[in-house]
Design an enzyme around this catalytic site. Structure first.
Site, PDB file in Angstrom:
ATOM      1  N   LYS A   1       0.821  -1.243  -0.073  1.00  0.00           N
ATOM      2  CA  LYS A   1      -0.110   0.144   0.166  1.00  0.00           C
ATOM      3  C   LYS A   1       0.840   1.425  -0.058  1.00  0.00           C
ATOM      4  CE  LYS A   1      -3.959  -1.863   2.265  1.00  0.00           C
ATOM      5  NZ  LYS A   1      -5.191  -1.646   3.220  1.00  0.00           N
TER       6      LYS A   1
ATOM      7  N   ASP B   1     -10.269   2.786   2.231  1.00  0.00           N
ATOM      8  CA  ASP B   1     -10.654   2.183   3.641  1.00  0.00           C
ATOM      9  C   ASP B   1     -11.310   3.103   4.305  1.00  0.00           C
ATOM     10  OD1 ASP B   1      -9.215  -0.416   3.005  1.00  0.00           O
ATOM     11  OD2 ASP B   1      -7.056   0.367   3.529  1.00  0.00           O
TER      12      ASP B   1
END
Ligand code: ATR
Length: 275
Positions: A65, A102
């Protein structure tokens, strides 16, 4: 045929191929969503190859990420603030646009599960200060919470997270010894640690000080009903499990790659749980 996937190392445990596969089938889309097992040493090259391989984009999971953030040609402000990209969309000119879904996924599931909670001006207690916490905390701050109490085993990590998110004026860090007391007056308690997950240590926390109107949100989804959620529900708190966040964070990518805004509903939950 439209093509997308999820890149990580390892990748076998990812639920994303099932999830997107379910939506592709449900909406009759001519497309595929595949797991991409890519070693960290190869992540940059693999990401840069996406346009050449004909991918519409991909999700990025651990441990890629941060590298994805560095590789993307354009990054959404929220992803830049969180320091992690989990969704990449190939642009018409072949460049890579990165975002982080997220936090928005967390918020969407919270609003769907506890629509009466007003976060503006509220007190929120968050357990954990890792990557998941960072995404959650950034979106809680954006939602206007007034008092964030961040509990973590390593106090310095919690303090650093608060400083990096520019929240020293409305957030404080504390250790587990102060966790029970930090529930006083809270509208929301969120567990972002791995405590309570299958094969991990139990999450031990006395909930006595938590107001009964508060919601309790556990990012852990294996098991679906954690001990924390069971105890919360028993005393009347709204209990929210982590599966919803996983489902909601997938929706923006699906829409960008395949052109249809997918529904997060009971049918999807049941399909994922059934497998
Ligand atoms: P994620 O990306 O899921 O957030 P992470 O970045 O590794 O994963 O963060 C894990 C979180 O769980 C951290 O807050 C960690 O606490 P530390 O920062 O002190 O390591 C917390 N955690 C994991 N195991 C724990 C344990 N046995 N006791 C207390 N906290 C734990």
């Amino acid at each position: 045929m439209k093509l997308a996937g999820v890149m990580g190392w390892p990748i076998g445990h990812s639920q994303s191929p099932k999830l997107h596969g379910h939506w592709l089938k449900r909406y009759g889309i001519d497309g595929a969503y595949v797991p991409l097992a890519v070693h960290p040493d190869d992540a940059e090259q693999a990401l840069r190859a996406l346009p050449k391989l004909g991918f519409a984009g991909c999700n990025v999971t651990l441990p890629h990420k941060q590298i994805a953030l560095a590789v993307c040609d354009q990054v959404d402000p929220y992803a830049a603030r969180v320091g992690a990209v989990n969704t990449i969309v190939v642009q018409p000119d072949g460049s890579l646009r990165g975002s982080n879904t997220d936090g928005p996924g967390f918020m969407a599931h919270l609003q769907a599960s506890a629509p009466d909670i007003d976060l503006s001006g509220s007190v929120v207690t968050v357990l954990g200060a890792g990557g998941a916490s960072r995404a959650v905390v950034a979106s809680l701050l954006d939602a206007g919470i007034a008092d964030l109490r961040l509990i973590n085993r390593s106090l310095d990590k919690a303090q650093t997270l608060i400083e990096e998110l520019d929240a020293t004026d409305r957030a404080s860090a504390a250790g587990w010894a102060d966790a029970s007391e930090a529930l006083t007056g809270a509208s929301l308690l969120v567990n972002t640690t791995s405590l309570g997950m299958t094969d991990q240590p139990a999450l031990e926390l006395d909930l006595t000080a938590l107001p009964r109107e508060a919601a309790v949100y556990d990012l852990v989804y294996a098991p679906l009903q954690t001990d924390l959620l069971a105890r919360a529900a028993m005393r009347g708190n709204t209990a929210i499990d982590g599966l919803g966040m996983l489902l909601h964070q997938a929706a923006p990518g699906f829409e960008a790659w395949f052109g249809t805004a997918p529904q997060v509903d009971e049918e999807l939950r049941a399909a994922i749980l059934a497998r």
